[in-house]
Scaffold this motif. Structure first.
Motif, PDB file in Angstrom:
ATOM      1  N   SER A 197      -5.984 -15.595  15.720  1.00  0.00           N
ATOM      2  CA  SER A 197      -6.874 -15.184  14.638  1.00  0.00           C
ATOM      3  C   SER A 197      -6.495 -13.810  14.096  1.00  0.00           C
ATOM      4  O   SER A 197      -5.940 -12.962  14.807  1.00  0.00           O
ATOM      5  CB  SER A 197      -8.325 -15.154  15.150  1.00  0.00           C
ATOM      6  N   ILE A 198      -6.816 -13.594  12.797  1.00  0.00           N
ATOM      7  CA  ILE A 198      -6.787 -12.253  12.208  1.00  0.00           C
ATOM      8  C   ILE A 198      -8.195 -11.888  11.726  1.00  0.00           C
ATOM      9  O   ILE A 198      -8.378 -10.982  10.931  1.00  0.00           O
ATOM     10  CB  ILE A 198      -5.787 -12.152  11.037  1.00  0.00           C
ATOM     11  N   ASP A 199      -9.193 -12.582  12.232  1.00  0.00           N
ATOM     12  CA  ASP A 199     -10.574 -12.440  11.752  1.00  0.00           C
ATOM     13  C   ASP A 199     -11.359 -11.378  12.502  1.00  0.00           C
ATOM     14  O   ASP A 199     -12.430 -10.978  12.073  1.00  0.00           O
ATOM     15  CB  ASP A 199     -11.297 -13.789  11.856  1.00  0.00           C
ATOM     16  N   LYS A 261      -4.721 -13.248  20.116  1.00  0.00           N
ATOM     17  CA  LYS A 261      -4.445 -14.550  20.721  1.00  0.00           C
ATOM     18  C   LYS A 261      -5.269 -14.661  21.996  1.00  0.00           C
ATOM     19  O   LYS A 261      -5.076 -13.890  22.935  1.00  0.00           O
ATOM     20  CB  LYS A 261      -2.954 -14.682  21.049  1.00  0.00           C
ATOM     21  N   SER A 262      -6.210 -15.596  21.999  1.00  0.00           N
ATOM     22  CA  SER A 262      -7.058 -15.774  23.171  1.00  0.00           C
ATOM     23  C   SER A 262      -6.896 -17.195  23.705  1.00  0.00           C
ATOM     24  O   SER A 262      -6.659 -18.144  22.955  1.00  0.00           O
ATOM     25  CB  SER A 262      -8.527 -15.494  22.841  1.00  0.00           C
ATOM     26  N   LEU A 263      -7.042 -17.305  24.992  1.00  0.00           N
ATOM     27  CA  LEU A 263      -6.822 -18.576  25.670  1.00  0.00           C
ATOM     28  C   LEU A 263      -7.857 -18.736  26.766  1.00  0.00           C
ATOM     29  O   LEU A 263      -8.066 -17.821  27.567  1.00  0.00           O
ATOM     30  CB  LEU A 263      -5.415 -18.602  26.273  1.00  0.00           C
ATOM     31  N   GLU A 318      -6.440 -12.789  27.362  1.00  0.00           N
ATOM     32  CA  GLU A 318      -5.834 -12.156  26.196  1.00  0.00           C
ATOM     33  C   GLU A 318      -4.334 -12.277  26.352  1.00  0.00           C
ATOM     34  O   GLU A 318      -3.752 -11.775  27.329  1.00  0.00           O
ATOM     35  CB  GLU A 318      -6.253 -10.700  26.117  1.00  0.00           C
ATOM     36  N   VAL A 319      -3.681 -12.958  25.427  1.00  0.00           N
ATOM     37  CA  VAL A 319      -2.243 -13.181  25.508  1.00  0.00           C
ATOM     38  C   VAL A 319      -1.516 -11.994  24.888  1.00  0.00           C
ATOM     39  O   VAL A 319      -1.788 -11.599  23.759  1.00  0.00           O
ATOM     40  CB  VAL A 319      -1.852 -14.483  24.774  1.00  0.00           C
ATOM     41  N   ILE A 320      -0.602 -11.415  25.641  1.00  0.00           N
ATOM     42  CA  ILE A 320       0.123 -10.232  25.178  1.00  0.00           C
ATOM     43  C   ILE A 320       1.336 -10.632  24.339  1.00  0.00           C
ATOM     44  O   ILE A 320       2.083 -11.503  24.737  1.00  0.00           O
ATOM     45  CB  ILE A 320       0.595  -9.384  26.387  1.00  0.00           C
TER      46      ILE A 320
END
Length: 320
Positions: A197-199, A261-263, A318-320
């Protein structure tokens, strides 16, 4: 099958309760920011014995201690069960107060808060960076710490957090919580949800206005052309010179000029995993999203659950 041991030392009597044989289910969660560690459990309410709010709760799983906290809520049902909610010592950082910290390091602010609240803590050192003068009026103690964490992250790129390490509050650097755990196909994983996301928390245009109403800006033209202008705006309350403001704007752009980027993954439980733990991902289906084999990610929320002996956990990463 996971082995659970659950003990409560009562707050109103000298009694200690061994609940190993009456536990129906247990769930415990850890959060990287804002919330204390939380333990909820259900027990068979089959005796006249009772423990009360404030009792010290300790949980072991497969012989490893994983939670130490205090009873806050008890709920009985007509099904002869009792549901209990306990929190670790981070719960007391939700107390509110007013305080001013004049160019203090995170360690100094942390120490002052813990000593004033009589909370057990471990001293730590993460360099000599001093935050700007910060005045807090009717704020939670956690908010005071988080303000210092945020400034340190922007200035130094250092992601600090506070945790309750089984009875002792500690400052930790997330970079030091890396584990050897691999989560993926054929390695613990049972399901996942991924979002890019960029939100939220994405900014490609940083605008800062100083106390004289002079504005300073830093931007990434390439990402502005791709995403439109996503603007971060701040009016400074502290006194900074032009070079310091420019440096702050550059650091903010470096921090926020990216997709988030979340997972979320569901997998077999591992007692060692807490909020902040770093893991490696091995999920081929996410290769098209740019998530590489052995991609690093860290946990922002961890929930462990045991029911009928089955041990699972759900991680927000949180994906790095």
């Amino acid at each position: 099958m996971a082995t659970v041991k659950l003990h409560v030392a009562d707050s109103e009597t000298p009694r200690e309760f061994n609940l190993d044989d009456v536990v129906c289910s247990v769930e415990w969660s850890f959060f990287l920011e804002e919330q204390p560690g939380k333990l909820t459990f259900e027990i068979k309410d089959v005796t006249d014995d009772v423990f009360f709010e404030g009792g010290n709760v300790v949980l072991w799983v497969d012989g490893k201690e994983v939670f130490d906290g205090y009873v806050f809520t008890r709920k009985r049902t007509d099904a002869e069960t009792m549901q209990v909610t306990a929190y670790d010592r981070l719960r007391y950082l939700q107390n509110k107060d007013s305080a001013t910290f004049d160019k203090c390091s995170v360690e100094e602010i942390f120490t002052e808060i813990c000593e004033a609240q009589k909370l057990p803590y471990k001293k730590a050192s993460f360099g000599n960076y001093k935050t700007s003068q910060i005045a807090h009026d009717n704020k939670t103690l956690y908010a005071m710490l988080q303000r210092a964490f945020d400034e340190t992250l922007i200035a130094k790129g250092q992601y600090l957090a506070v945790r309750d390490n089984l009875g002792t509050l500690e400052l930790v650097d997330i970079a030091n919580l890396t584990t050897n755990l691999i989560i993926g196909d054929g390695s613990l994983l049972s399901g996942f949800d991924y979002e890019s996301s960029i939100d939220s928390e994405t900014y490609n245009y940083i605008k800062i206005r100083d106390s004289n109403k002079q504005a300073y800006a830093e931007l990434d033209n390439q990402n502005v052309n791709k995403w439109g202008r996503l603007q971060y705006y701040e009016e400074l309350t502290e006194s900074l010179n032009e070079a310091q403001i420019k440096e702050k704007a550059e650091q903010l752009l470096k921090l926020y000029n990216r997709k988030t980027k979340s997972l979320s993954v569901k997998c077999i439980g591992v007692p060692d995993i807490i909020a902040g733990s770093g893991v490696a991902l091995a999920i081929p289906k996410l290769a098209k999203e740019g998530v590489a084999q052995n991609q690093y990610a860290y946990c922002t929320k961890v929930t462990h659950s045991i029911s009928n002996g089955e041990y699972s956990m759900e991680l927000t990463l949180e994906v790095i």
